[in-house]
Design an enzyme around this catalytic site. Structure first.
Site, short mmCIF file in Angstrom:
data_model
loop_
_atom_site.label_atom_id
_atom_site.label_comp_id
_atom_site.label_asym_id
_atom_site.label_seq_id
_atom_site.Cartn_x
_atom_site.Cartn_y
_atom_site.Cartn_z
N ALA A 114 0.83 -1.21 0.00
CA ALA A 114 0.00 0.00 0.00
C ALA A 114 0.86 1.25 0.00
CB ALA A 114 -0.92 0.01 1.22
N GLY B 239 0.20 -5.69 -0.15
CA GLY B 239 -0.61 -5.82 -1.35
C GLY B 239 0.16 -6.33 -2.54
N GLU C 94 1.80 -6.13 7.56
CA GLU C 94 0.76 -5.22 8.06
C GLU C 94 0.66 -5.19 9.59
OE1 GLU C 94 -0.74 -6.31 3.90
OE2 GLU C 94 0.43 -7.24 5.50
N GLU D 139 0.14 -10.00 -2.18
CA GLU D 139 -1.20 -10.49 -2.48
C GLU D 139 -1.48 -10.49 -3.97
OE1 GLU D 139 -3.56 -9.22 1.56
OE2 GLU D 139 -2.93 -7.62 0.24
#
Length: 251
Positions: A64, A108, A131, A111
């Site tokens: 992010a 992210g 995170e 992911e």
């Protein structure tokens, strides 16, 4: 096409996340570019396989963009509702996708890589879901990681937030194999060309079969549950510490 470069090489499309000064973090431009590129791959009958990679030698995608991080639960819900469709887009694409991970794949970025069908990892690649260092948990990875590495290892990766190297990613079944850094795209193209030479309907049906059951209620749960963490003081401390480049002091 947003902050993404799209290149068609015969029956293979190469999609490059192109904000290297920000470690290809998932900005609005990256999000838009990924969605547009995958739609283009799906719509073009000449394209059989897609490759996702990152610009530069440091990062596939660092996760992010903290500079645009949400500050309230309401903003967090909008944020995750916007980001999750991007992260799951590789799963929804009918055609096989290869993540050529050239550097760090965190949050992210990790992911986005595991949503692809295959990961080829540079020997310099690192993977992680950090995170927890912000007082948060991964959204999409929380739904998928345990199916790849098993529940105990998924819990360890999510609760500690420590990165792993490319060799460990292969051992755990996250990455298919490691390759020399300078040969990463060549290896990905060679693999893509092999896939492109197979019966395309059978390949697409294989992807559909193995991906059956993905999405649905678990995605809606992630959108609804994720914002509640933003009510905690730990998140405020975690984000502030990250921006100040200091160690967080969680209460």
């Amino acid at each position: 096409m947003g902050s993404v470069e799209f290149e068609k090489r015969g029956r293979v499309a190469v999609v490059t996340l192109d904000e290297p000064t920000k470690l290809n973090a998932i900005s609005m431009g990256i999000r838009e570019g990924v969605i547009e590129s995958l739609a283009r791959i799906q719509a073009d009958d000449e394209i059989r396989v897609g490759i996702l990679t990152g610009r530069g030698d440091k990062a596939f995608c660092a996760g992010a963009d903290i500079s645009t991080f949400p500050a309230t639960p309401e903003q967090a819900r909008s944020f995750i509702a916007d980001v999750l469709p991007v992260l799951e887009a590789p799963e929804r694409c009918r055609k096989p996708l290869i993540a050529a991970v050239n550097g760090m794949a965190f949050g992210g970025g990790f992911e986005l890589a595991i949503a692809c069908d295959f990961i080829l990892a540079s020997e310099r690649a690192r993977f992680g879901v950090p995170e927890i260092q912000l007082g948060l948990l991964p959204g999409f990875a929380l739904l998928r990681l345990h199916d790849i590495v098993g529940r105990p290892k998924a819990k360890e990766l999510s609760m500690l937030g420590e990165p792993i190297d490319a060799a460990e990613a292969v051992r755990l079944g996250i990455a298919l194999r490691t390759v020399e850094h300078d040969k990463l795209l060549d290896e990905a193209m060679a693999f893509a060309d092999k896939l492109a030479g197979k019966p395309h309907m059978a390949v697409q049906m294989a992807k559909s079969f193995y991906n059956r059951g993905l999405g649905g209620d678990d995605m809606r749960y992630a959108v609804d549950a994720f914002p509640f963490l933003f009510q905690t003081d730990d998140v405020k401390e975690g984000v502030a510490a990250f921006r100040a480049k200091r160690k967080p002091e969680f209460k």
